[in-house]
Motif scaffolding. Structure first.
Motif, mmCIF file in Angstrom:
data_model
loop_
_atom_site.group_PDB
_atom_site.id
_atom_site.type_symbol
_atom_site.label_atom_id
_atom_site.label_comp_id
_atom_site.label_asym_id
_atom_site.label_seq_id
_atom_site.Cartn_x
_atom_site.Cartn_y
_atom_site.Cartn_z
ATOM 1 N N HIS A 204 -2.302 56.095 24.228
ATOM 2 C CA HIS A 204 -0.993 56.744 24.110
ATOM 3 C C HIS A 204 -0.353 56.868 25.489
ATOM 4 O O HIS A 204 -1.036 56.945 26.497
ATOM 5 C CB HIS A 204 -1.143 58.128 23.492
ATOM 6 C CG HIS A 204 -1.760 58.126 22.133
ATOM 7 N ND1 HIS A 204 -1.113 57.641 21.014
ATOM 8 C CD2 HIS A 204 -2.995 58.547 21.689
ATOM 9 C CE1 HIS A 204 -1.897 57.767 19.959
ATOM 10 N NE2 HIS A 204 -3.040 58.306 20.343
ATOM 11 N N VAL A 207 2.490 61.883 24.446
ATOM 12 C CA VAL A 207 2.644 62.379 23.069
ATOM 13 C C VAL A 207 3.336 63.741 23.096
ATOM 14 O O VAL A 207 2.780 64.716 23.591
ATOM 15 C CB VAL A 207 1.277 62.487 22.372
ATOM 16 C CG1 VAL A 207 1.442 63.048 20.964
ATOM 17 C CG2 VAL A 207 0.585 61.127 22.332
ATOM 18 N N GLU A 223 5.549 59.286 20.673
ATOM 19 C CA GLU A 223 5.341 59.274 22.117
ATOM 20 C C GLU A 223 6.498 58.558 22.804
ATOM 21 O O GLU A 223 7.149 57.683 22.234
ATOM 22 C CB GLU A 223 4.023 58.601 22.478
ATOM 23 C CG GLU A 223 3.884 57.167 22.027
ATOM 24 C CD GLU A 223 2.460 56.662 22.213
ATOM 25 O OE1 GLU A 223 2.216 55.963 23.220
ATOM 26 O OE2 GLU A 223 1.604 56.961 21.354
#
Length: 360
Positions: A204, A207, A223
């Motif tokens: 990620h 987020v 995200e």
């Protein structure tokens, strides 16, 4: 250009006549998160480090005492306030925030009990590792699942994007912990010596939106991308969401981060926004005030100065609807009110709490 055109054609706009917006509170310093308590009070975090109370439609002048010291610098500060699912019985809250110095800081989570006008029994239950330099990309959005465990979305630290693929680092991950900070036994990497056991998903970038569909037991996260490539993902334990190995965005310099948008073993988003809208908060709407919105994700956006309603049908994202663009304001958070309306937070030094209700 082709991507931008397709992006615009895939959206409709709601008319302001479809809802009415009123002001609940003003004069908040970059409000970041809002939570409703069972007795009708609202809690609002200010990024500068204060936890505020709105009661009977009035913002109390005095902040809640006992909030831990935060690193209020750059993107850092006090982030999420999340009441425990059993708050009416235990008065427990969870707070996420940036802590440390510009040279060495992290996203922290504490659990505390709200006793009148102050927090007591404050306990640190999570500190992201390793400490990082700089004051960007903390993530910090939290969600409580129906088993009582917490998901915490984290950022990659901006200058450390490769850490999103490093399973010995919390940067660029979604982590799952129990309410006391312990690690759930069914976390996907428990028992592996080469992986931090709190990690729930990885790959990620930053987020800042989490939503839980309790009816279908599905977790959604969004995200920030760089220049483009903001994403909504369906989160599943142990999966790799690709950053920075795959991305639909470019570096802020215009440089290519990765030539790939897909690779085997890396998850594809439900949708991606190019150009970027800078998504902030997110809710799954199940209320009664706007029946036409039921089953949709509502995403507040900073750069786009609007919200997006994203219908979800059979696990797929439908045609988006632009909401609240007439405000022309950066929208940091969106929450469902007890009566089915929505609360919005505006991201300014004199930020507001706004309420969205059906037209009279």
């Amino acid at each position: 250009m082709r991507i931008a055109v397709l992006f615009l054609l895939a959206c409709g706009s709601a008319a302001a006549a479809d809802y009415r917006i009123s002001t609940v509170a003003t004069g908040l310093d970059h409000p970041w998160s809002l939570a409703s308590l069972p007795d009708g009070r609202l809690l609002v975090t200010e990024r500068s480090g204060r936890l505020r109370v709105i009661e009977n439609g009035q913002l109390r002048p005095q902040a809640i005492a006992g909030v831990p010291a935060v690193l209020a610098d750059g993107q850092g500060g006090l982030f999420e306030v999340l009441p425990d699912a059993h708050f009416a019985d235990n008065q427990l809250l969870y707070l996420s925030f940036a802590a440390g110095s510009r040279q060495a800081n992290s996203t922290n989570v504490v659990r505390a009990r709200l006793a009148g006008e102050k927090l007591v029994e404050v306990k640190t239950i999570f500190v992201a590792k390793p400490l990082k330099k700089g004051t960007a990309h903390y993530g910090a959005r939290m969600l409580q699942l129906d088993d009582g465990s917490l998901l915490v979305g984290l950022g990659d630290g901006f200058a450390f994007r490769e850490e999103a693929q490093n399973l010995r680092s919390h940067l660029g991950k979604i982590v799952r912990i129990d309410g006391d900070g312990s690690v759930p036994r069914d976390n996907p990497f428990v028992g592996r010596a080469d992986v931090l056991p709190e990690i729930y998903s990885y790959g990620h970038r930053n987020v800042q939106g989490l939503a839980f569909d309790a009816q279908n037991h599905i977790v959604y996260a969004h995200e920030h991308g760089p220049r483009g490539g903001d994403e909504i993902n369906r989160i599943e334990a142990g999966r790799n969401y690709g950053w920075p190995l795959i991305t639909y965005g470019l570096d802020y310099t215009g440089a290519v981060i990765s030539p790939f948008t897909q690779k085997p073993g890396l998850e594809q988003p439900l949708l991606q926004w190019t150009p970027s809208i800078a998504p902030a908060g997110m809710v799954l709407y199940r209320g009664d005030a706007f029946p036409q919105w039921r089953g949709s994700l509502v995403v507040s956006a900073l750069a786009a100065q609007q919200a997006r309603r994203v219908p979800i049908t059979d696990g797929k994202a439908g045609t988006q609807e632009i909401l609240f663009a007439e405000l022309k304001k950066r929208l940091r958070d969106v929450r469902v009110a007890a009566d089915g309306g929505l609360y919005l937070l505006t991201d300014y030094s004199a930020g507001e709490v706004l309420k969205v209700d059906p037209p009279r």
